[in-house]
Design a protein around this motif. Structure first.
Motif, PDB file in Angstrom:
ATOM      1  N   ASP A   1       0.984  -1.245  -0.085  1.00 48.67           N
ATOM      2  CA  ASP A   1      -0.033  -0.028  -0.053  1.00 48.67           C
ATOM      3  C   ASP A   1       0.745   1.121   0.028  1.00 48.67           C
ATOM      4  O   ASP A   1       1.986   1.242   0.278  1.00 48.67           O
ATOM      5  CB  ASP A   1      -1.097   0.174   1.331  1.00 48.67           C
ATOM      6  CG  ASP A   1      -0.089   0.264   2.485  1.00 48.67           C
ATOM      7  OD1 ASP A   1      -0.130   1.391   2.963  1.00 48.67           O
ATOM      8  OD2 ASP A   1      -0.061  -0.927   3.093  1.00 48.67           O
ATOM      9  N   ARG A   2       0.487   2.202  -0.684  1.00 47.58           N
ATOM     10  CA  ARG A   2       1.131   3.560  -0.651  1.00 47.58           C
ATOM     11  C   ARG A   2       1.711   3.989   0.627  1.00 47.58           C
ATOM     12  O   ARG A   2       2.943   4.377   0.618  1.00 47.58           O
ATOM     13  CB  ARG A   2      -0.003   4.690  -1.330  1.00 47.58           C
ATOM     14  CG  ARG A   2       0.556   5.827  -1.299  1.00 47.58           C
ATOM     15  CD  ARG A   2      -0.512   7.017  -1.982  1.00 47.58           C
ATOM     16  NE  ARG A   2      -0.367   7.977  -1.495  1.00 47.58           N
ATOM     17  CZ  ARG A   2      -0.132   8.891  -0.371  1.00 47.58           C
ATOM     18  NH1 ARG A   2      -0.432   8.007   0.600  1.00 47.58           N
ATOM     19  NH2 ARG A   2       0.067  10.085  -0.264  1.00 47.58           N
ATOM     20  N   ALA A   3       0.797   3.972   1.747  1.00 49.18           N
ATOM     21  CA  ALA A   3       1.467   4.482   3.170  1.00 49.18           C
ATOM     22  C   ALA A   3       2.737   3.856   3.435  1.00 49.18           C
ATOM     23  O   ALA A   3       3.501   4.584   3.730  1.00 49.18           O
ATOM     24  CB  ALA A   3       0.370   4.498   4.017  1.00 49.18           C
ATOM     25  N   THR A   4       2.701   2.692   3.176  1.00 47.56           N
ATOM     26  CA  THR A   4       3.810   1.532   3.644  1.00 47.56           C
ATOM     27  C   THR A   4       5.232   1.807   2.676  1.00 47.56           C
ATOM     28  O   THR A   4       6.014   2.095   3.007  1.00 47.56           O
ATOM     29  CB  THR A   4       3.565   0.375   3.509  1.00 47.56           C
ATOM     30  OG1 THR A   4       2.583  -0.019   4.582  1.00 47.56           O
ATOM     31  CG2 THR A   4       4.777  -0.787   3.781  1.00 47.56           C
ATOM     32  N   VAL A   5       4.678   2.269   1.328  1.00 42.99           N
ATOM     33  CA  VAL A   5       5.882   2.570   0.141  1.00 42.99           C
ATOM     34  C   VAL A   5       6.501   3.887   0.804  1.00 42.99           C
ATOM     35  O   VAL A   5       7.840   3.831   0.982  1.00 42.99           O
ATOM     36  CB  VAL A   5       5.231   2.397  -0.900  1.00 42.99           C
ATOM     37  CG1 VAL A   5       6.406   2.968  -1.793  1.00 42.99           C
ATOM     38  CG2 VAL A   5       4.956   1.071  -1.387  1.00 42.99           C
ATOM     39  N   PHE A   6       5.834   4.790   1.066  1.00 42.31           N
ATOM     40  CA  PHE A   6       6.293   5.951   1.386  1.00 42.31           C
ATOM     41  C   PHE A   6       7.202   6.164   2.588  1.00 42.31           C
ATOM     42  O   PHE A   6       8.116   6.760   2.686  1.00 42.31           O
ATOM     43  CB  PHE A   6       5.176   7.187   1.291  1.00 42.31           C
ATOM     44  CG  PHE A   6       4.792   7.873  -0.025  1.00 42.31           C
ATOM     45  CD1 PHE A   6       5.449   9.144  -0.182  1.00 42.31           C
ATOM     46  CD2 PHE A   6       3.929   7.294  -0.980  1.00 42.31           C
ATOM     47  CE1 PHE A   6       5.446   9.645  -1.430  1.00 42.31           C
ATOM     48  CE2 PHE A   6       3.939   8.048  -2.081  1.00 42.31           C
ATOM     49  CZ  PHE A   6       4.442   9.132  -2.528  1.00 42.31           C
ATOM     50  N   ARG A   7       6.445   5.548   3.806  1.00 45.20           N
ATOM     51  CA  ARG A   7       7.167   5.400   5.005  1.00 45.20           C
ATOM     52  C   ARG A   7       8.296   4.531   4.910  1.00 45.20           C
ATOM     53  O   ARG A   7       9.554   4.959   5.540  1.00 45.20           O
ATOM     54  CB  ARG A   7       6.357   4.766   5.916  1.00 45.20           C
ATOM     55  CG  ARG A   7       6.848   4.935   7.443  1.00 45.20           C
ATOM     56  CD  ARG A   7       5.773   4.257   8.309  1.00 45.20           C
ATOM     57  NE  ARG A   7       5.496   2.956   8.122  1.00 45.20           N
ATOM     58  CZ  ARG A   7       4.189   2.324   7.597  1.00 45.20           C
ATOM     59  NH1 ARG A   7       3.331   3.195   7.509  1.00 45.20           N
ATOM     60  NH2 ARG A   7       4.092   1.040   7.463  1.00 45.20           N
TER      61      ARG A   7
END
Length: 301
Positions: free
Chosen positions: A110-116
């Motif tokens: 998911d996007r949040a995990t990638v960004f973090r």
């Protein structure tokens, strides 16, 4: 779902008009403490929408991705010459590893995990590529692109960090020419000026040769993404003296129509690597052209 062309922004746009009434009178005295206002980023900062990617039946073509120092345009990950029109310049190549890049899953994380996980690296890569750790005070922003669901299913685990020049709506502008070391060479050419007052609202970026009421003058590091985010009071205390000093360095000590202000990231952006406070000089009346008075290099800190 396409995952190309995504970026989390620490500063973005809010439409506003300049109010010129009352600007003929000069203010007197230095900025008073009650004019030194700090405001938080919104709880849900804007994120650039996905850019649609042209479908292709040629799977090999889908895996050709621009590398460091190359550029890409729009939703296609393939390289284009940076001397030609493009939207993103690549600063770092990477591949997802460990659980994040597991070959047992058919969909990207998911996007949040990638960004973090990745975006703090993209932030650092942008600073090194642009030649300034203060690039939050410019119109240039870090960017992150990674393999979409179709690529992921075929085993591709690539991601690319990049930089883009952002317009007043936070969208990547089409530009030509490389920005490698651009901020070290001429920071003023990309300095963030705003038609809105950062003490009141998110900055609305414009080139500094256009009328504006605020100029970004530098950044103050507030910690690491792995640290506990500072409280509002801690952000405020850290910014107060430092931003005031940066405004004086930028405009000199004789201006009586300028006050310092600053903005800091919310917790979500902090975890994504936005750990700087951005300092601004706010003017009583709109001005055109940079108000900088000092180092001819124009590079803030």
């Amino acid at each position: 779902m396409s995952s190309t062309g995504r970026i989390a922004l620490a500063v973005s746009a809010l439409a506003a008009a300049l109010t010129l009434a009352g600007c003929a009178d000069a203010t007197t005295g230095l900025a008073e403490p009650d004019r030194v206002r700090a405001t938080e980023m919104p709880a849900d900062p804007p994120v650039l929408d996905d850019v649609p990617r042209t479908p292709s039946s040629n799977q090999a073509a889908r895996t050709v991705v621009a590398g460091e120092g190359e550029c890409l345009d729009g939703g296609s990950p393939g390289p284009v010459e940076c001397s030609e029109p493009h939207t993103v310049e690549i600063t770092k190549e990477g591949t997802f590893g460990g659980d994040l890049g597991s070959t047992l899953t058919d969909t990207p994380p998911d996007r949040a995990t990638v960004f973090r996980t990745v975006f703090p690296q993209c932030r650092q890569a942008a600073a090194e590529y642009l030649g300034s750790g203060a690039y939050d005070a410019s119109r240039l922003g870090a960017w992150l692109v990674w393999a979409d669901a179709d690529d992921w299913k075929t085993g591709n685990r690539w991601y690319r960090c990049g930089v883009a020049e952002l317009d007043g709506d936070g969208q990547a502008q089409t530009r030509s020419g490389s920005v490698r070391n651009a901020l070290a060479d001429d920071f003023d050419a990309y300095r963030l000026c705003s038609t809105t007052r950062p003490s009141d609202a998110l900055p609305t970026p414009v080139p500094c040769d256009e009328p504006h009421v605020a100029e970004a003058v530098g950044v103050v590091g507030a910690g690491s993404p792995d640290d506990r985010p500072p409280s509002a009071r801690e952000f405020d205390d850290k910014a107060r003296a430092s931003c005031g000093a940066k405004v004086t360095e930028h405009v000199g000590d004789k201006r009586r129509d300028v006050a310092p202000s600053w903005r800091w990231p919310d917790e979500a952006n902090w975890r994504n690597g936005f750990t700087n406070i951005t300092c601004y000089a706010e003017f009583r009346c709109p001005t055109s052209g940079s108000a900088r008075d000092g180092d001819p290099s124009g590079s803030p800190n």
